[in-house]
Design a protein around this motif. Structure first.
Motif, mmCIF file in Angstrom:
data_model
loop_
_atom_site.group_PDB
_atom_site.id
_atom_site.type_symbol
_atom_site.label_atom_id
_atom_site.label_comp_id
_atom_site.label_asym_id
_atom_site.label_seq_id
_atom_site.Cartn_x
_atom_site.Cartn_y
_atom_site.Cartn_z
ATOM 1 N N VAL A 60 -24.592 -43.160 39.357
ATOM 2 C CA VAL A 60 -25.879 -42.485 39.467
ATOM 3 C C VAL A 60 -26.954 -43.533 39.751
ATOM 4 C CG1 VAL A 60 -25.215 -40.572 37.972
ATOM 5 C CG2 VAL A 60 -26.330 -42.565 36.972
ATOM 6 N N ILE A 61 -27.879 -43.185 40.628
ATOM 7 C CA ILE A 61 -28.963 -44.103 40.982
ATOM 8 C C ILE A 61 -30.299 -43.410 40.770
ATOM 9 C CG2 ILE A 61 -30.058 -45.463 42.800
ATOM 10 C CD1 ILE A 61 -27.424 -45.797 44.156
ATOM 11 N N GLY A 62 -31.159 -44.028 39.977
ATOM 12 C CA GLY A 62 -32.529 -43.575 39.798
ATOM 13 C C GLY A 62 -33.490 -44.637 40.297
ATOM 14 N N LYS A 63 -34.743 -44.282 40.420
ATOM 15 C CA LYS A 63 -35.747 -45.249 40.879
ATOM 16 C C LYS A 63 -37.109 -44.855 40.339
ATOM 17 C CE LYS A 63 -36.574 -42.808 45.265
ATOM 18 N NZ LYS A 63 -36.627 -42.913 46.745
ATOM 19 N N ASP A 64 -38.059 -45.816 40.418
ATOM 20 C CA ASP A 64 -39.436 -45.457 40.105
ATOM 21 C C ASP A 64 -40.149 -45.125 41.422
ATOM 22 O OD1 ASP A 64 -40.252 -47.896 41.248
ATOM 23 O OD2 ASP A 64 -40.468 -48.906 39.316
ATOM 24 N N THR A 65 -41.451 -45.279 41.481
ATOM 25 C CA THR A 65 -42.211 -44.747 42.614
ATOM 26 C C THR A 65 -42.649 -45.813 43.616
ATOM 27 O OG1 THR A 65 -44.215 -44.904 41.262
ATOM 28 C CG2 THR A 65 -43.052 -42.782 41.280
ATOM 29 N N ARG A 66 -42.097 -47.008 43.570
ATOM 30 C CA ARG A 66 -42.475 -48.065 44.518
ATOM 31 C C ARG A 66 -42.008 -47.736 45.934
ATOM 32 N NH1 ARG A 66 -43.266 -52.528 40.698
ATOM 33 N NH2 ARG A 66 -42.556 -51.560 38.770
ATOM 34 N N PRO A 84 -36.944 -40.189 41.579
ATOM 35 C CA PRO A 84 -37.780 -40.838 40.563
ATOM 36 C C PRO A 84 -37.523 -40.273 39.162
ATOM 37 C CG PRO A 84 -39.087 -40.152 42.468
ATOM 38 C CD PRO A 84 -37.752 -39.478 42.589
ATOM 39 N N VAL A 85 -36.992 -41.105 38.299
ATOM 40 C CA VAL A 85 -36.755 -40.750 36.894
ATOM 41 C C VAL A 85 -36.988 -41.989 36.035
ATOM 42 C CG1 VAL A 85 -35.065 -38.902 37.333
ATOM 43 C CG2 VAL A 85 -34.273 -41.260 37.059
ATOM 44 N N PRO A 86 -37.319 -41.820 34.754
ATOM 45 C CA PRO A 86 -37.457 -42.972 33.865
ATOM 46 C C PRO A 86 -36.152 -43.747 33.717
ATOM 47 C CG PRO A 86 -38.499 -41.034 32.899
ATOM 48 C CD PRO A 86 -37.720 -40.557 34.094
ATOM 49 N N THR A 87 -36.266 -45.026 33.435
ATOM 50 C CA THR A 87 -35.067 -45.851 33.199
ATOM 51 C C THR A 87 -34.153 -45.249 32.136
ATOM 52 O OG1 THR A 87 -35.944 -47.946 34.007
ATOM 53 C CG2 THR A 87 -34.320 -48.073 32.244
ATOM 54 N N PRO A 88 -34.682 -44.799 30.978
ATOM 55 C CA PRO A 88 -33.771 -44.226 29.977
ATOM 56 C C PRO A 88 -33.036 -42.989 30.462
ATOM 57 C CG PRO A 88 -36.070 -43.914 29.334
ATOM 58 C CD PRO A 88 -36.062 -44.894 30.460
ATOM 59 N N ALA A 89 -33.582 -42.297 31.451
ATOM 60 C CA ALA A 89 -32.863 -41.142 32.010
ATOM 61 C C ALA A 89 -31.588 -41.591 32.701
ATOM 62 C CB ALA A 89 -33.757 -40.392 32.998
ATOM 63 N N ARG A 99 -23.970 -41.659 31.134
ATOM 64 C CA ARG A 99 -22.986 -41.238 30.132
ATOM 65 C C ARG A 99 -22.733 -39.738 30.216
ATOM 66 N NH1 ARG A 99 -24.233 -42.854 23.988
ATOM 67 N NH2 ARG A 99 -26.067 -41.590 24.463
ATOM 68 N N SER A 100 -23.794 -38.951 30.369
ATOM 69 C CA SER A 100 -23.656 -37.494 30.389
ATOM 70 C C SER A 100 -22.843 -37.012 31.584
ATOM 71 C CB SER A 100 -25.050 -36.854 30.416
ATOM 72 O OG SER A 100 -24.990 -35.472 30.622
ATOM 73 N N MET A 101 -23.006 -37.657 32.741
ATOM 74 C CA MET A 101 -22.326 -37.231 33.955
ATOM 75 C C MET A 101 -21.000 -37.952 34.171
ATOM 76 S SD MET A 101 -25.666 -36.823 36.461
ATOM 77 C CE MET A 101 -24.817 -35.793 37.669
ATOM 78 N N ARG A 102 -20.561 -38.667 33.135
ATOM 79 C CA ARG A 102 -19.255 -39.349 33.159
ATOM 80 C C ARG A 102 -19.152 -40.309 34.338
ATOM 81 N NH1 ARG A 102 -20.009 -36.147 29.475
ATOM 82 N NH2 ARG A 102 -18.388 -35.043 28.295
ATOM 83 N N ALA A 103 -20.242 -41.006 34.623
ATOM 84 C CA ALA A 103 -20.248 -41.962 35.720
ATOM 85 C C ALA A 103 -19.665 -43.298 35.269
ATOM 86 C CB ALA A 103 -21.662 -42.154 36.256
ATOM 87 N N ASP A 104 -19.168 -44.057 36.224
ATOM 88 C CA ASP A 104 -18.656 -45.399 35.941
ATOM 89 C C ASP A 104 -19.779 -46.422 35.879
ATOM 90 O OD1 ASP A 104 -15.517 -45.096 36.399
ATOM 91 O OD2 ASP A 104 -16.557 -43.946 37.950
ATOM 92 N N LEU A 105 -20.918 -46.084 36.492
ATOM 93 C CA LEU A 105 -22.001 -47.041 36.639
ATOM 94 C C LEU A 105 -23.311 -46.292 36.827
ATOM 95 C CD1 LEU A 105 -22.921 -50.033 37.242
ATOM 96 C CD2 LEU A 105 -22.417 -49.558 39.649
ATOM 97 N N GLY A 106 -24.381 -46.849 36.260
ATOM 98 C CA GLY A 106 -25.726 -46.342 36.491
ATOM 99 C C GLY A 106 -26.587 -47.450 37.065
ATOM 100 N N VAL A 107 -27.487 -47.116 37.966
ATOM 101 C CA VAL A 107 -28.374 -48.100 38.586
ATOM 102 C C VAL A 107 -29.801 -47.579 38.531
ATOM 103 C CG1 VAL A 107 -28.878 -49.484 40.624
ATOM 104 C CG2 VAL A 107 -26.525 -48.744 40.191
ATOM 105 N N MET A 108 -30.717 -48.423 38.067
ATOM 106 C CA MET A 108 -32.141 -48.092 38.105
ATOM 107 C C MET A 108 -32.849 -49.094 38.993
ATOM 108 S SD MET A 108 -34.564 -46.082 37.186
ATOM 109 C CE MET A 108 -36.359 -46.056 37.154
#
Length: 446
Positions: free
Chosen positions: A46-52, A78-83, A89-98
């Motif tokens: 899963v990949i999230g980002k801020d607004t840059r 765009p989602v917060p880092t803690p999201a 973990r919730s989506m059973r991913a192997d890796l998360g990236v912010m």
């Protein structure tokens, strides 16, 4: 190759090493290969980002690298880092990236990785990824290239999760709350959660344009939230940073409270309720001596770590503790989250306001801080003034003069080209003299 990972992932100026599209692509491929060592199918990230503005570039490059090694990419937007920690973990991913440079200006960006447990990667995992980046990266066979798709409800899932941390029998009805989102990742999330819980919300910093993140607002400029609190007669102000993993509070009189005061309140409340594990709060060497004295007087213990919420979390997990954080506003509550979460911490504080009926001004003044002074000395590329004999002799002399009355802490920033000079002392004249003389010596030797 230069070392990539610092104290909180990889960070730098956008379009300059290491925050280039080329490096992001290679880093994505290396991370994909590291987490897909068994060559099986079904791996996801899963990949999230801020607004840059640069987030678009890095998101696409990371996606290309990850899918090239067979990872399936789920784009959260765009989602917060803690999201990202929660959804990994919730989506059973192997890796998360912010993709975020947190409180830094919009010209910077960064990449943070989370493991399948939702916690930031260990030093060993980061070293493993760096080793792959430096070598030959084996791409997936054509039939095994990964897919990418956008997840439309990621933010909503996180918002529902955060609300579960707020006591079910309480509401925020009657509270007027200013929330400054720093034109960052929580610009929709925080106001919506607070409104859904019943608060009257005055949103600030909720119009991101790609270049205004943290600009004169948010946790690094709490005066903006303070002005809004006074202008609207609000009960409290909440100032988040660009990726919403830290919080600074403003009481109804416009006074600012940092993470130390928030942690003090939560530690005492949790201890009273019998849920502060080990009767211990974990904080960094930057936390005020007043916090330590206060906790000791309450029969509680402060365990200090190196600066960085990752170090705090490591110590918490090793000791089985459930509350920690930083003076800068990272508040980590492992009963609820795997990393610092500004909105979650805000809800904990607001629940105590509702439960106790006390004004914010009373709750954010848990202890009297020892006078503290901090100066940041910006460095030119390649400079290391701490190697100067003259600087070292000056530092040793100042440490001796503070003996028994305070302390001195000098460290290189892990996220910016800075040396931070911090001192605490009951003698404010000596305090100012100590910090200013060392800062000037560092500038002269740079």
């Amino acid at each position: 190759m230069d070392k990539l990972f610092g104290t909180d992932g990889i960070r730098g100026q956008a379009n300059q090493f290491p925050m280039t599209a080329e490096m992001a692509l290679r880093l994505g491929a290396a991370a994909g290969r590291f987490f897909r060592r068994d060559h099986s199918d079904g791996h996801r990230v899963v990949i999230g980002k801020d607004t840059r503005m640069s987030g678009y570039m890095l998101e696409n490059a990371l996606t290309a690298g990850l899918t090239s090694t067979g990872m399936n990419v789920l784009l959260l937007g765009p989602v917060p880092t803690p999201a990202v920690g929660y959804l990994t973990r919730s989506m059973r991913a192997d890796l998360g990236v912010m993709i975020s440079a947190s409180h830094n200006p919009h010209t910077d960006n960064g990449i943070k990785f989370f493991g399948p447990d939702g916690f930031k990667l260990s030093d060993e995992a980061e070293a493993g990824i760096e080793a792959i980046v430096a070598g030959e990266i084996q791409p997936a066979q054509p039939q095994n290239i990964g897919r990418a798709r956008r997840i439309e409800d990621g933010r909503g899932r996180y918002q529902e999760f955060v609300k579960t941390s707020f006591p079910s029998g309480l509401r925020l009805d009657g509270l007027k709350v200013v929330v400054d989102c720093a034109h960052g990742a929580a610009y929709r999330t925080a106001p919506e959660v607070l409104w859904e819980l019943g608060a009257e919300v005055i949103p600030v910093g909720v119009a991101p344009d790609g270049r205004n993140i943290n600009a004169g607002c948010g946790s690094t400029h709490p005066e903006t939230a303070a002005a809004a609190v006074l202008a609207h007669g609000a009960d409290i102000g909440i100032a988040l940073d660009g990726d919403a993993d830290r919080i600074i509070l403003v009481d109804e009189t416009g006074k600012v409270a940092d993470g130390d005061q928030i942690m003090a309140l939560l530690a005492v409340r949790w201890a009273t309720e019998g849920r502060l594990r080990g009767n211990t709060l974990v904080a960094t060497v930057m936390s005020n001596l007043g916090l330590e004295t206060f906790l000791t007087g309450q029969g509680l213990r402060l365990q200090r770590t190196a600066v960085g919420d990752r170090h705090v979390v490591t110590a918490m997990r090793a000791g089985g503790f459930n509350l920690g954080g930083e003076q800068s506003g990272h508040i980590v509550m492992t009963d609820h989250a795997t990393t610092g979460d500004g909105l979650l911490a805000a809800l904990q504080f607001l629940s105590e306001m509702v439960r106790s009926g006390e004004k914010a001004s009373r709750l954010v003044r848990q202890f009297q801080p020892v006078p503290q002074r901090l100066r940041n000395v910006r460095l030119p590329a390649g400079a290391d003034p701490l190697k100067s004999d003259l600087v070292q002799r000056l530092i040793a002399g100042k440490e001796s003069s503070l003996m028994g009355r305070g302390r001195l802490l000098i460290r290189k920033s892990g996220t910016e080209p800075l040396i931070r000079v911090m001192a605490e002392c009951t003698d404010e004249h000596l305090l100012a003299q100590t910090v200013d003389e060392i800062a000037e010596a560092l500038q002269g030797a740079a």
